[in-house]
Each structure stands twice: as C-alpha cells, then as structure tokens.
Write a protein that holds these residues in place. Structure first.
Motif, PDB file in Angstrom:
ATOM      1  N   UNK A 114      -0.734   9.594  11.839  1.00 26.99           N
ATOM      2  CA  UNK A 114      -1.644  10.151  10.839  1.00 26.99           C
ATOM      3  C   UNK A 114      -1.070  11.398  10.164  1.00 26.99           C
ATOM      4  N   UNK A 115       0.082  11.855  10.626  1.00 23.43           N
ATOM      5  CA  UNK A 115       0.734  13.011  10.018  1.00 23.43           C
ATOM      6  C   UNK A 115       1.932  12.613   9.172  1.00 23.43           C
ATOM      7  N   UNK A 116       2.211  11.330   9.104  1.00 25.12           N
ATOM      8  CA  UNK A 116       3.372  10.888   8.336  1.00 25.12           C
ATOM      9  C   UNK A 116       3.085  10.909   6.853  1.00 25.12           C
ATOM     10  N   UNK A 117       3.841  11.715   6.128  1.00 26.70           N
ATOM     11  CA  UNK A 117       3.708  11.801   4.689  1.00 26.70           C
ATOM     12  C   UNK A 117       4.971  12.434   4.130  1.00 26.70           C
ATOM     13  N   UNK A 135       6.023   8.031  14.936  1.00 27.91           N
ATOM     14  CA  UNK A 135       6.015   6.575  14.998  1.00 27.91           C
ATOM     15  C   UNK A 135       5.064   5.975  13.998  1.00 27.91           C
ATOM     16  N   UNK A 136       5.423   4.830  13.487  1.00 26.67           N
ATOM     17  CA  UNK A 136       4.561   4.113  12.561  1.00 26.67           C
ATOM     18  C   UNK A 136       4.874   2.628  12.627  1.00 26.67           C
ATOM     19  N   UNK A 161       4.053   7.578  -0.543  1.00 26.44           N
ATOM     20  CA  UNK A 161       4.101   6.257   0.098  1.00 26.44           C
ATOM     21  C   UNK A 161       3.877   6.398   1.601  1.00 26.44           C
ATOM     22  N   UNK A 162       2.680   6.806   1.991  1.00 28.42           N
ATOM     23  CA  UNK A 162       2.363   6.920   3.406  1.00 28.42           C
ATOM     24  C   UNK A 162       2.019   5.549   3.974  1.00 28.42           C
ATOM     25  N   UNK A 163       2.088   5.424   5.295  1.00 29.81           N
ATOM     26  CA  UNK A 163       1.734   4.154   5.926  1.00 29.81           C
ATOM     27  C   UNK A 163       0.269   3.819   5.688  1.00 29.81           C
ATOM     28  N   UNK A 164      -0.579   4.832   5.600  1.00 31.56           N
ATOM     29  CA  UNK A 164      -1.996   4.582   5.353  1.00 31.56           C
ATOM     30  C   UNK A 164      -2.212   4.052   3.942  1.00 31.56           C
TER      31      UNK A 164
END
Length: 298
Positions: A114-117, A135-136, A161-164
């Motif tokens: 949730x912190x991946x950006x 991790x994602x 382009x985040x995973x969310x």
C-alpha cells in the motif's frame, strides 16, 4: 480478484525477509483494516516459514503528522534485524524519513504494497547503503502501456502507475466487458461472464476498444489486463508472481537476486534517487511452485 491473493503476496515478502538474514522482525501499521490485514498476513507467513519470529508489533495513529517518536520507540525498545511498515504513501514517506533521520537505516525496511508509488521514491532519500524493499503482485499484464498512455493523457505528471491503480483499472474493464458479453447489467448474468473475459480460447486484446469490437462481432476474447493477464481460476483468483522491489541509493549497495530467480527478475529501472532491482517469486493459483527453485517458484 484482479491481483494475486494477499496470502501469496505476504509469503513472497516473508521469503525476502528470510533472504535478508533477519531472524527477528518488527511490524508497524495503522488502525486501517487493510493495514492490519497485510500485517496479519506477514506475521502469519513469518510463523509458517519458520526460522523467524515477530519481535514487536506496533500500531500508530493516522492523525500523527510525524512518526519520529513512534519509530524511535520501536527501535530503542526492541531488538530486531528488519522491520515491516504498512499504512499508505504519506505514512511511508514519514516513516522512511524518521527511519533515516533517527540513524536506524542500517536495519532493512520492507514497505507494504500500500506504500508502493512512483511518488514515494521521489519524495525520500536514502543514506548510502540503506535497503528498502516492497512486495507487490508482479505487474505482468500486456495492457500496462495502454493504461500509462491513458493516465498521462488525462492527468499528466500527477498520474502514477501504482499497483492499486492497475488493479482497479483491471476490475473496471472486466466488469464493463462482462456486462457487454452478458448483454445485461443483472448481477447474476454479469458474474456468469466474468471468467470468460480473460480465459482462452479467444482473441487476445489489451484495450477496451479492441475488446468491445471483438465482442460486438460475436467473437470470444482473452482480455490481457495490466497487473496480470486475468486468467481467473476456479476460485476466482488470478495466477501471478510476487515481485519484491529493492531500492538502494545509486552506487551504495550491491543488489543480488537469489539463485533461483529467473533472468526476468533482474530487470533494473531507475526512479528518483533510487536504483531498483526486481526479485520475482513465482506462484500459480494457490500453490507455491516447487522444483528447481526449491519451493520458491520460477
């Protein structure tokens, strides 16, 4: 689900913590249900894998404008070899700043997905040699570039382009195309057509326009998403990989992939002050792959 299940994701991240040589792990999260859930998953995976234990688990409050005190208390009152941090991009920036400014950056940090950006990497800087991992679900879908083009056209530099973003976009496309295939918005009929959108056989398409054209011509489609290629299994899950991204200050740390990771995992990209290397742990459906990679996947 349009992304790999959380149990697979947390297992991949816990395996990476094990590769770092950490035997005692600290966990920090906030009261949000998603932050608690991913932290529960990490704790469970650590216990299942074995050889590691949770040394401390701390909950911080969302209204905190700075996490310096919370991070300081965690490090000063506990002994551990790595820590897992969850809570969102803004909290991620605060936590990393508190971690580096407090002199704790020799302890590896793993950020929750949730912190991946892309914006986070641009907002923080790391001391020489500091290691941050995250991790994602590995973004492996054919539709990534199309989404990036759409996002940048609409939002310009603000688009990330985040995973969310990819997961939500894939969800929207699957629902819209299932409605088209069903010829109805009746939830029962839409549900019956969800799986058929991404499975073979069918014409491979990666944009809404292509998919709509094929469906209206009476053809089956195999829609290729952005995060995965959306081949739903009998449980409604998608097969995918867990990718653990390792960020280090450029030139400050030699990053090596575990021996079992395939060449595709060695893709290196740059972002902000970071150099990022990807470690991919492969999973199929609900089972961890076994074989040459010794139960870590390929």
């Amino acid at each position: 689900r349009t992304t790999v299940s959380d149990s697979v994701l947390t297992t991949g991240m816990a395996l990476r913590l094990q590769d770092l040589g950490a035997e005692r792990i600290a966990i920090m999260h906030n009261p949000d249900p998603s932050s608690i859930s991913i932290s529960d998953g990490i704790e469970s995976a650590i216990e299942t894998i074995g050889g590691m234990e949770v040394a401390a688990r701390v909950e911080y409050q969302l209204e905190e404008v700075s996490l310096r005190q919370e991070v300081s208390n965690l490090f000063d009152n506990n002994e551990f070899g790595a820590w897992f941090f969850s809570g969102g991009v803004d909290q991620g920036i605060q936590g990393i700043n508190a971690w580096t400014e407090g002199g704790y950056a020799d302890t590896p940090l793993m950020l929750a997905n949730d912190m991946q950006s892309e914006s986070l990497a641009q907002e923080v800087s790391l001391p020489d040699g500091a290691t941050v991992t995250s991790g994602t679900g590995a973004a492996a879908g054919e539709g990534q570039e199309h989404l990036r083009e759409l996002g940048e056209e609409r939002f310009g530099d603000e688009f990330s382009m985040s995973t969310f973003a990819m997961s939500k976009y894939d969800s929207l496309m699957v629902i819209a195309l299932a409605i088209e295939r069903a010829g109805s918005t009746d939830p029962v009929e839409v549900e019956k057509n969800l799986g058929a959108i991404g499975r073979s056989p069918g014409t491979e398409v990666s944009t809404y326009e292509e998919a709509l054209n094929e469906l209206r011509n009476g053809n089956d489609i195999n829609y290729q998403g952005t995060l995965t290629n959306l081949n739903f299994n009998e449980y409604g899950d998608v097969a995918g990989a867990v990718r653990v991204r390792v960020g280090v200050l450029r030139g400050g740390f030699a990053v090596r992939a575990p021996a079992c990771v395939a060449d595709a995992a060695n893709d290196v990209v740059s972002g902000g002050d970071w150099e990022v290397a990807d470690f991919a742990f492969g999973f199929v459906n609900r089972e961890i792959c076994s074989g040459e990679c010794d139960a870590r996947g390929s």
